[in-house]
Design an enzyme around this catalytic site. Structure first.
Site, mmCIF file in Angstrom:
data_model
loop_
_atom_site.group_PDB
_atom_site.id
_atom_site.type_symbol
_atom_site.label_atom_id
_atom_site.label_comp_id
_atom_site.label_asym_id
_atom_site.label_seq_id
_atom_site.Cartn_x
_atom_site.Cartn_y
_atom_site.Cartn_z
ATOM 1 N N LYS A 35 -7.315 -1.237 -3.866
ATOM 2 C CA LYS A 35 -6.705 -2.319 -3.489
ATOM 3 C C LYS A 35 -5.645 -2.350 -2.594
ATOM 4 C CE LYS A 35 -3.282 -2.421 -7.582
ATOM 5 N NZ LYS A 35 -3.400 -3.097 -8.859
ATOM 6 N N TYR A 257 23.461 -0.793 13.950
ATOM 7 C CA TYR A 257 23.990 -2.278 13.705
ATOM 8 C C TYR A 257 24.893 -2.224 12.506
ATOM 9 C CZ TYR A 257 19.942 -3.723 16.667
ATOM 10 O OH TYR A 257 19.298 -4.014 17.897
HETATM 11 C C1 LIG Z 1 -3.219 -1.830 -9.641
HETATM 12 C C2 LIG Z 1 -4.087 -1.992 -10.833
HETATM 13 C C3 LIG Z 1 -4.302 -0.761 -11.610
HETATM 14 C C4 LIG Z 1 -3.921 0.611 -11.265
HETATM 15 O O1 LIG Z 1 -2.442 0.719 -11.582
HETATM 16 P P1 LIG Z 1 -1.907 2.100 -10.772
HETATM 17 O O2 LIG Z 1 -0.497 1.895 -11.802
HETATM 18 O O3 LIG Z 1 -1.473 2.180 -9.587
HETATM 19 O O4 LIG Z 1 -2.611 3.155 -11.728
HETATM 20 C C5 LIG Z 1 -5.098 -0.776 -12.830
HETATM 21 N N1 LIG Z 1 -5.671 -2.060 -13.224
HETATM 22 C C6 LIG Z 1 -5.173 -3.282 -12.895
HETATM 23 C C7 LIG Z 1 -5.583 -4.372 -13.348
HETATM 24 C C8 LIG Z 1 -4.554 -3.193 -11.672
HETATM 25 O O5 LIG Z 1 -4.211 -4.316 -10.952
#
Ligand SMILES: *Cc1c(COP(=O)(O)O)cnc(C)c1O
Length: 362
Positions: A35, A257
């Site tokens: 993702k 800044y």
């Molecule tokens: C993002 C996600 C994961 C992976 O989690 P990590 O901590 O990056 O390993 C697994 N399951 C779901 C439902 C997620 O949204």
């Protein structure tokens, strides 16, 4: 010439981390979570590096379509499910599996049956209180889904709120609390998927038939108390940029800044071609490490949109054109994140579109 900044993605590291998580999964099905543009590493690139995974898990149906069209033939799972009834024909056409997390989704499925073959996973809310049915509802939900022509229940999934080993046992929503709720599901589902990276690495009580590994595949430790080396994973992204100016600044001068940093000695300040518009957080405080010419140089002064400043008084080798690592194998992304009050995940996936990506085989 593009600006002298790059996010280098190490394909060898991605492949190594996948093997490492494969070992940690101990024979369970391994979903590679891609993702958020593969946590900033590039969706299609990650799909290539993770060809040995059993499936890809992601959020966006368009992304699922893209990896299919690129030739990914193994499984694909939508972690938040479908968002609209118009998604359903695409799920079937591209053989994309979806979670079902609420009653509204069941009603949509009923209204659009029959299906040729629509693969669903029942999402259980075991304590995170974000998505899913209660464990006690599983039996009824399963019966309803199985009664819809063409719907195939592939298994049950849940997600942990706190799978890091340093999470304290007297706090809410521990893994053991969530596991106890999952045990209410009887008979035990034929296919159970619970673990994220942290649970796969550290929670031996979390069994199941599949795991969903995300951040560890990209070489960042899910628990900032542990380093990547501790876990034998390798940072897969190096964010680096070149020095484009060096100022010799007398003691008592302010940099940038807001004049946040004031030199306490005669200083050499290097200006680096990376700013918050590249994804390096504006909230980064003075003293946050960068790595240049084999040494650590601290951030000195507020991060600008297109530049940042570091103190290279103690790095005489630093010169115009020297490459500065902002995060990567010398500066853990979690270290920068911690200084900014966030987690490595956020920095990795916030890498800006304008940053050129370079791929290497390391
Ligand atoms: C993002 C996600 C994961 C992976 O989690 P990590 O901590 O990056 O390993 C697994 N399951 C779901 C439902 C997620 O949204």
């Amino acid at each position: 010439m593009p600006r002298p900044i790059a996010a280098t993605i190490h394909m060898g590291a991605l492949r190594h981390n996948l093997q490492r998580m494969r070992e940690a999964a101990k024979g369970r099905t391994l979903w590679a979570v891609v993702k958020a543009n593969a946590y900033g590493h590039g969706l299609l690139r990650a799909a290539r590096a993770f060809e040995e995974a059993d499936g890809l898990a992601l959020i966006d149906l368009c992304d699922a379509q893209k990896v299919r069209e690129q030739g990914w033939t193994k499984r694909i799972l939508l972690l938040e499910g479908f968002f609209d009834e118009s998604d359903l024909p695409l799920l079937e056409k591209f053989d994309i599996e979806t979670i079902v997390h609420n009653r509204h989704m069941i009603e949509i499925l009923k209204a659009h049956a029959p299906f040729k073959s629509l693969k669903v996973h029942i999402k259980i809310n075991s304590g995170m209180n974000r998505l899913g049915f209660l464990a006690t509802e599983e039996e009824g939900v399963r019966a309803e889904l199985e009664a819809i022509e063409g719907v195939r229940v592939m298994g049950v999934v849940t997600h942990f709120a706190n799978a890091e080993p340093t999470y304290e046992a007297d706090k809410p929503a521990t893994v053991s609390l969530q596991l106890s709720r999952m045990r209410q599901i009887e008979p035990r589902p034929e296919h159970l998927c619970m673990a994220n990276s942290a649970a796969t690495l550290w929670q031996d009580d979390v069994k199941g038939d599949a795991v969903r590994a995300g951040v560890a595949l990209y070489g960042a430790s899910p628990d900032s108390h542990y380093t990547s080396e501790d876990l034998d994973i390798r940072p897969a992204m190096t964010l680096s940029a070149k020095i484009l100016a060096i100022q010799n600044v007398p003691a008592g001068e302010a940099i940038g800044y807001g004049s946040r940093f004031v030199t306490h000695r005669d200083s050499r300040i290097a200006v680096v071609a990376c700013g918050y518009a590249d994804g390096y957080p504006r909230s980064t405080p003075d003293g946050t490490p960068t790595y240049v010419e084999g040494k650590i140089a601290p951030i000195a002064g507020a991060i600008s949109m297109d530049m940042l400043t570091i103190d290279v008084t103690d790095v005489p080798e630093a010169r115009l054109g020297s490459e500065v690592e902002l995060w990567g194998s010398h500066i853990p992304v979690n270290e920068v994140a911690k200084r900014c009050g966030t987690i490595g995940y956020e920095l990795l996936c916030a890498i800006a579109l304008r940053v050129p990506i370079v791929e290497d085989e390391q």
